[in-house]
Design an enzyme around this catalytic site. Structure first.
Site, PDB file in Angstrom:
ATOM      1  N   LYS A   1     -27.240  -1.315  50.563  1.00 11.09           N
ATOM      2  CA  LYS A   1     -28.513  -0.945  50.779  1.00 11.09           C
ATOM      3  C   LYS A   1     -29.269  -1.118  52.216  1.00 11.09           C
ATOM      4  CE  LYS A   1     -28.089   0.307  46.679  1.00 11.09           C
ATOM      5  NZ  LYS A   1     -26.718   0.199  46.514  1.00 11.09           N
TER       6      LYS A   1
ATOM      7  N   THR B   1     -13.872 -12.404  35.567  1.00 11.40           N
ATOM      8  CA  THR B   1     -13.063 -12.410  37.071  1.00 11.40           C
ATOM      9  C   THR B   1     -13.691 -11.200  37.909  1.00 11.40           C
ATOM     10  OG1 THR B   1     -11.274 -11.428  35.683  1.00 11.40           O
ATOM     11  CG2 THR B   1     -11.292 -13.869  36.208  1.00 11.40           C
ATOM     12  N   GLY B   2     -14.446 -10.268  37.347  1.00  8.55           N
ATOM     13  CA  GLY B   2     -14.910  -9.127  38.345  1.00  8.55           C
ATOM     14  C   GLY B   2     -13.817  -8.087  38.391  1.00  8.55           C
TER      15      GLY B   2
ATOM     16  N   PRO C   1     -20.708   6.963  42.992  1.00  9.72           N
ATOM     17  CA  PRO C   1     -21.915   6.352  43.249  1.00  9.72           C
ATOM     18  C   PRO C   1     -21.922   5.589  44.647  1.00  9.72           C
ATOM     19  CG  PRO C   1     -21.994   5.955  41.072  1.00  9.72           C
ATOM     20  CD  PRO C   1     -20.794   6.582  41.280  1.00  9.72           C
TER      21      PRO C   1
ATOM     22  N   HIS D   1     -52.545  12.142  39.597  1.00 13.21           N
ATOM     23  CA  HIS D   1     -52.489  13.512  40.640  1.00 13.21           C
ATOM     24  C   HIS D   1     -52.734  13.267  42.031  1.00 13.21           C
ATOM     25  CE1 HIS D   1     -52.268  17.484  41.816  1.00 13.21           C
ATOM     26  NE2 HIS D   1     -53.503  17.402  42.015  1.00 13.21           N
TER      27      HIS D   1
END
Length: 471
Positions: A52, A141-142, A181, A438
């Site tokens: 990011k 453990t990822g 992604p 709006h």
């Protein structure tokens, strides 16, 4: 060597592991959190935060290039790649410092440095010779980056998310392998920062989108910024200082790149755990078979959470799974299903992409679909961000929202509201009866909601019909 005893041992100190340890301790268990390095979560080190930070720099450059649209004349932006990467690492270091504080704040004796493997369903062996006896164990453990064998000959020019953020400068040209992604986000970010990018994927769809209409529109929008080639197999070889990529399948071609970024998925970190010693049944990928509701592996006193189970590989899901696994481990053998939110995944491209709940097609029985385009939406046109498509899926009887696939401006924010509405069992008519200010991006959702009401024979609220158009 000494044997350590606890109620719940958690292997892995990432997002899921920390959540599991906290949850187990909160339920009265004596806990051990075992990790070989306590280096920080995947999100902070190589995932959410550094990506990011790169995207933020890319958005700044893109905004400068877009300024003339609004009558604001500028010179083309000069990208200082070294400064971009230096800020990324500097800000990441601050996040990592905060991350380390959470480990340091654990009660004394909970954090245990070491590499663990199973020596039985209730026993772990550590690499320093010690053993751990536990009433229950949580595997958290990822995952890790994986480089396909066909890139072995150019390994020194291959980057992954574990290495690309360590570069001192931006690459001149980059082949991105993987249109999920992560691959999409980084491809667009580097392209906007001046890198010559080309994106490849073996599958036929980008972002893993099952909705063909949204996928086609998103592909068209992103292809304005960098070429996207899907449905192809790749080969790679050295060509001087470059990597020569050849692709064949739905398209064929050859091109040289400075580097290759492999972003084609992250397999679970299970090697070295000696799962056979735990007596666990494994699936064809070598992942323990587990109950998605309880996170329990068969009938064993073993639970698996987060990226390690290769199910919902996003941070908030890892946290939820860790919480459920830790609670059930603490209360074993009294386990119960955990409450899970609506499946929810975001892709931080521009436009943002969100997939929520159930995805349907026009052929799905008893489901109606409402579509909204942002190509001519009022606020989007004002902001020169008028691109994207939103599709809502709802029950034909009554119009209850079941899911959505969204690609458009501001989707990362709107998707939260839609996910909450799906989770609460709201109907399209109920959403239309809420205020839409709006002009906002949110107004663009109304045409999709109205289409659901019309198709499901649900009355559109009269108050909505009196409100301003989204255009």
């Amino acid at each position: 060597m000494a044997e350590l005893n606890c109620d719940v041992a958690v292997i892995g100190a990432g997002t899921a592991g920390r959540a599991a340890e906290r949850s187990a301790r909160r339920h009265g268990a004596r806990t051990l959190l075992i990790d070989d390095g306590f280096a920080g979560t995947t999100c902070v080190r190589i995932g959410c935060m550094p990506s990011k930070l790169l995207i933020a720099a890319a958005e700044a450059a893109h905004a400068v290039r877009q300024a003339p649209i609004f009558g604001v004349e500028t010179v083309p932006p000069r990208i200082d790649g070294r400064a971009v990467m230096a800020r990324l690492r500097r800000e990441r270091a601050a996040f990592l410092a905060s991350d380390r504080e959470s480990i340091e704040s654990l009660p004394a004796g909970v954090a245990l440095r070491g590499r663990a493997r199973f020596a039985g369903p209730n026993r772990l062996a550590l690499d320093d010779g010690r053993t751990v006896a536990a009433k229950a164990i949580v595997i958290a453990t990822g995952s890790h980056s994986a480089v396909p064998e066909n890139f072995a000959s150019v390994a020194d020019r291959v980057l992954t998310t574990e290495t690309i953020f360590e570069r001192g400068d931006l690459p001149g040209s980059l082949a991105v392998v993987g249109a999920g992604p992560i691959g999409l986000e980084l491809a667009q970010a580097f392209a906007r920062l001046g890198t010559d990018v080309m994106l490849f994927d073996k599958s036929g769809a980008i972002a893993g989108l099952k909705d063909r209409i949204v996928e086609a529109d998103l592909r068209r929008i992103l292809a304005r910024e960098f070429p996207i080639v899907t449905g192809v197999d790749l080969t790679a070889e050295r060509h001087g200082e470059a990597v020569r990529i050849a692709w064949h399948g739905e398209a064929t071609g050859t091109r040289d790149f400075d580097h290759v970024l492999v972003a084609a998925g992250r397999p679970p970190n299970l090697a070295g755990l000696d799962l056979s010693a735990a007596g666990l049944k494994l699936d064809k990928h070598g992942v323990p078979v587990f109950d998605e509701a309880t996170l329990q592996c068969g009938a064993a006193p073993i639970f698996i959470a987060g990226d390690a189970n290769a199910d919902r590989a996003v941070l908030h899901e890892a946290s939820d799974e860790g919480t459920i696994a830790g609670r059930n481990a603490a209360n074993f053998p009294r386990v119960r299903p955990g409450e899970r939110g609506v499946p929810f995944q975001l892709t931080f491209t521009d436009p943002n992409v969100a997939v929520l709940g159930e995805v349907a097609t026009e052929e799905t029985p008893d489901v109606v679909i409402g579509t909204a385009s942002y190509a001519d939406q009022g606020r989007a046109k004002v902001m020169a961000r008028n691109a994207g498509t939103v599709r809502f899926y709802a029950a034909r009887q009554g119009g209850r929202l079941l899911g959505a696939t969204m690609a458009g401006p501001g989707v990362e924010h709107m998707a939260h509201l839609v996910a909450w509405a799906i989770g609460d069992g709201r109907t399209a008519a109920e959403l239309l009866d809420r205020p839409f200010y709006h002009p906002t991006f949110e107004e663009g959702l109304k045409s999709a909601l109205r289409a659901i009401c019309a198709t499901s024979r649900t009355t559109v609220p009269s108050r909505d019909e009196a409100r301003p158009s989204a255009a």
